[in-house]
Design an enzyme around this catalytic site. Structure first.
Site, PDB file in Angstrom:
ATOM      1  N   ASP A 137       0.026  -0.435   2.477  1.00  0.00           N
ATOM      2  CA  ASP A 137      -0.393  -1.737   1.942  1.00  0.00           C
ATOM      3  C   ASP A 137       0.005  -2.894   2.861  1.00  0.00           C
ATOM      4  O   ASP A 137      -0.096  -4.056   2.486  1.00  0.00           O
ATOM      5  CB  ASP A 137       0.207  -1.961   0.538  1.00  0.00           C
ATOM      6  N   HIS A 139       3.084  -3.401   4.058  1.00  0.00           N
ATOM      7  CA  HIS A 139       4.477  -3.885   3.930  1.00  0.00           C
ATOM      8  C   HIS A 139       5.271  -3.603   5.210  1.00  0.00           C
ATOM      9  O   HIS A 139       5.019  -2.637   5.916  1.00  0.00           O
ATOM     10  CB  HIS A 139       5.171  -3.364   2.672  1.00  0.00           C
TER      11      HIS A 139
END
Ligand code: F6R
Length: 261
Positions: A137, A139
């Site tokens: 995602d 991160h």
């Protein structure tokens, strides 16, 4: 940002190990920033292999800082990042536990844990080279999408997806902590050299967003575009959605030997 498309995870490991060794050879008291997860493991194995074969540098004088730590695990839990880094890297390099720092997840100290960790990093003179992976995602460390690009070490809540991704290290999803202490994106930007590595197709979209997308809290790893010295090491699958891939290959092939990474 220097994007280096490489042929395999092994090539990434050898290249990242070269960078870390060069930093330690230049400065035997170097400050190393360490990441956990699966991606850095081949690099850690390569560093240990060279060290134990007597061709790597001595790590006796280095200091290490871990990127992040789970909150809520019993002290000494084998999946705590302190235990993981000792097992996967620092024990094998002969770096004593007293030279390996991590954010302190003890319950009573949580309100001040971030500021204390920032002060420790500062007192050590800052991080010379920081290894980084990326979540699917986007991160970076455990700065999930929406994290401030200027953030410092603090407590964060993992997304459901990240907990699911990390469940492979635990016996069930329920055991994966919901909270972590993580260096902030601003903390990471303060390290002098960032070595960002990604492998496999599952990371291809996140890598494309981080390297070629807009700088945005929606893709925390895009903050790397603001750092003056980032080395991006990718295997073919992780690099597969980059629009300028041919150009990165061309640049790396023509890179002068004196320049280094
Ligand atoms: C680990 C960390 C995370 C991981 C990321 C990718 O200290 O900060 O950002 O780098 O979750 O994990 P792997 O490498 O397991 O895919």
């Amino acid at each position: 940002m220097e994007v280096v498309p490489l042929g395999s995870a092994d090539e990434i490991a050898a290249t990242a190990a070269d960078v870390f060794e060069a930093v330690v050879r230049r400065n035997s008291a170097a400050v190393l920033g360490l990441a956990t997860g699966s991606t850095p493991l081949p690099t850690y194995r390569e560093l240990i292999r060279r060290h134990q074969a007597g061709v790597g540098p001595s790590y006796r004088g280095v200091t290490c800082f871990n990127l992040d730590e789970y909150v809520g695990l019993p002290t000494g839990h084998e999946q705590s990042y302190r235990a993981t880094i000792a097992r996967e890297l620092t024990d094998g390099l002969g770096i004593g536990a007293d030279r390996v720092n991590g954010p302190d997840p003890s319950p009573d100290g949580l309100p001040t844990a971030g500021a204390r960790y920032e002060a420790l990093i500062q007192a050590a003179g800052g991080i010379d080279v920081q290894l980084l992976g990326i979540g699917a995602d986007g991160h970076l460390a455990f700065n999930e999408p929406g994290s401030s690009l200027a953030s410092r070490t603090r407590i964060k809540t993992l997304t459901a997806q990240t907990r699911k991704d990390n469940a492979r290290f635990f016996s069930s999803l329920d055991e994966v902590p919901t909270h972590v202490l993580t260096q902030g994106l601003g903390t990471i930007l303060a390290a002098r050299h960032l070595v960002f590595i990604a492998v496999e197709e599952s990371k291809a979209d996140a890598v494309a967003a981080a390297v070629e997308g807009p700088v945005s809290a929606s893709c925390p790893a895009s903050v790397l575009q603001l750092h003056p010295h980032v080395t991006v090491l990718l295997d073919p699958a992780a690099a597969s959605r980059l629009e300028r891939l041919d150009y990165y290959r061309e640049v790396y092939a023509a890179k002068p030997a004196w320049q280094g990474l």
